[in-house]
Design a protein around this motif. Sequence first.
Motif, PDB file in Angstrom:
ATOM      1  N   UNK A 275       0.622  -1.322  -5.453  1.00 33.46           N
ATOM      2  CA  UNK A 275      -0.689  -1.050  -6.751  1.00 33.46           C
ATOM      3  C   UNK A 275      -1.933   0.013  -6.155  1.00 33.46           C
ATOM      4  N   UNK A 276      -2.559  -0.779  -6.137  1.00 26.38           N
ATOM      5  CA  UNK A 276      -4.245   0.231  -4.866  1.00 26.38           C
ATOM      6  C   UNK A 276      -3.748   1.318  -4.482  1.00 26.38           C
ATOM      7  N   UNK A 277      -2.498   1.945  -4.011  1.00 27.79           N
ATOM      8  CA  UNK A 277      -2.561   2.553  -3.492  1.00 27.79           C
ATOM      9  C   UNK A 277      -1.913   3.497  -4.635  1.00 27.79           C
ATOM     10  N   UNK A 278      -1.005   3.414  -5.750  1.00 28.29           N
ATOM     11  CA  UNK A 278      -1.109   4.173  -6.772  1.00 28.29           C
ATOM     12  C   UNK A 278      -2.401   4.586  -7.619  1.00 28.29           C
ATOM     13  N   UNK A 279      -3.392   3.028  -7.947  1.00 30.20           N
ATOM     14  CA  UNK A 279      -4.683   4.109  -8.161  1.00 30.20           C
ATOM     15  C   UNK A 279      -5.744   4.830  -7.843  1.00 30.20           C
ATOM     16  N   UNK A 280      -5.947   3.992  -6.029  1.00 30.13           N
ATOM     17  CA  UNK A 280      -6.132   5.386  -4.706  1.00 30.13           C
ATOM     18  C   UNK A 280      -6.075   6.905  -5.045  1.00 30.13           C
ATOM     19  N   UNK A 281      -4.312   7.054  -5.186  1.00 28.57           N
ATOM     20  CA  UNK A 281      -3.935   8.060  -5.193  1.00 28.57           C
ATOM     21  C   UNK A 281      -3.494   8.704  -7.144  1.00 28.57           C
ATOM     22  N   UNK A 282      -4.294   8.823  -7.923  1.00 33.86           N
ATOM     23  CA  UNK A 282      -4.120   8.964  -8.453  1.00 33.86           C
ATOM     24  C   UNK A 282      -4.697   9.868  -8.863  1.00 33.86           C
ATOM     25  N   UNK A 283      -4.747  10.701  -9.257  1.00 39.97           N
ATOM     26  CA  UNK A 283      -4.805  11.795  -9.210  1.00 39.97           C
ATOM     27  C   UNK A 283      -4.195  13.187  -8.748  1.00 39.97           C
ATOM     28  N   UNK A 284      -3.517  12.390  -7.986  1.00 37.17           N
ATOM     29  CA  UNK A 284      -1.970  13.177  -7.189  1.00 37.17           C
ATOM     30  C   UNK A 284      -0.990  12.782  -8.419  1.00 37.17           C
ATOM     31  N   UNK A 285      -0.651  12.813  -9.316  1.00 42.63           N
ATOM     32  CA  UNK A 285       0.246  11.874  -9.421  1.00 42.63           C
ATOM     33  C   UNK A 285       2.452  11.583  -9.794  1.00 42.63           C
ATOM     34  N   UNK A 286       2.733  12.819  -8.865  1.00 42.94           N
ATOM     35  CA  UNK A 286       3.628  12.260  -7.660  1.00 42.94           C
ATOM     36  C   UNK A 286       3.151  10.832  -7.161  1.00 42.94           C
TER      37      UNK A 286
ATOM     38  N   UNK B  41      -3.451  10.007   2.360  1.00 41.30           N
ATOM     39  CA  UNK B  41      -2.019  10.134   1.755  1.00 41.30           C
ATOM     40  C   UNK B  41      -1.014   9.480   2.010  1.00 41.30           C
ATOM     41  N   UNK B  42      -1.077  10.644   3.966  1.00 42.62           N
ATOM     42  CA  UNK B  42      -0.413  10.666   4.627  1.00 42.62           C
ATOM     43  C   UNK B  42      -0.460   9.011   5.876  1.00 42.62           C
ATOM     44  N   UNK B  43      -1.273   8.820   6.199  1.00 45.57           N
ATOM     45  CA  UNK B  43      -1.472   7.898   6.754  1.00 45.57           C
ATOM     46  C   UNK B  43      -0.963   6.945   5.848  1.00 45.57           C
ATOM     47  N   UNK B  44      -1.236   6.487   4.596  1.00 44.56           N
ATOM     48  CA  UNK B  44      -0.490   5.676   3.840  1.00 44.56           C
ATOM     49  C   UNK B  44       0.392   5.599   3.524  1.00 44.56           C
ATOM     50  N   UNK B  45       1.170   6.718   3.790  1.00 45.71           N
ATOM     51  CA  UNK B  45       2.688   7.077   3.434  1.00 45.71           C
ATOM     52  C   UNK B  45       3.452   6.354   4.604  1.00 45.71           C
ATOM     53  N   UNK B  46       2.894   7.026   5.271  1.00 53.70           N
ATOM     54  CA  UNK B  46       3.414   6.742   7.320  1.00 53.70           C
ATOM     55  C   UNK B  46       3.681   5.381   7.243  1.00 53.70           C
TER      56      UNK B  46
END
Length: 165
Positions: A29-40, A101-106
């Motif tokens: 949920x934190x990542x969803x908010x952190x990366x909110x500008x990237x809709x996907x 984003x890349x680090x969060x995903x990895x």
Amino acid sequence: MDTTSNHADHCLIFKICARIEAQTAELYHYYSELFRENRDAAQLWHKTALEEENHLRQFELADRLYRNVDFVVAIDPERAERVCHKLGMLVSHVRQQPPDLETALSRAIEMEEALADLHMESVVRFADDSIQKIFRAMMRFDQEHVQLLKKFLTDVTKPRTERDG
């Protein structure tokens, strides 16, 4: 041996694993908010957080069921407790030092793969196969989120010319 105290001791695993799922959902949920500008990205993180909340509910259900059914714990509760502690530290860390984003995903993919044995279908074995089947069925619906994270990471890391090509 007193099976009641054995069950009471074993039910702690459900509570520990529920906390792990809650912390994972909090992270996503934190990542969803952190990366909110990237809709996907925001949608993917939100969907994944909701799936983790579903895992949490599975452990809560198992905790309610344990009183009436026989089961065997298939993992080390002390390991689960250590994982829970480390995950709490990770959530705190990323809030203080947000990743890209890349680090969060990895890191999420690595974490999900490392935690695979702490999902409901792996943690306990119910003597009543019909109960075990219920949890297996619920898990089948949740298996795809690691694949979605991997696909999204692949898309994010493609060179710009390939994406725009």
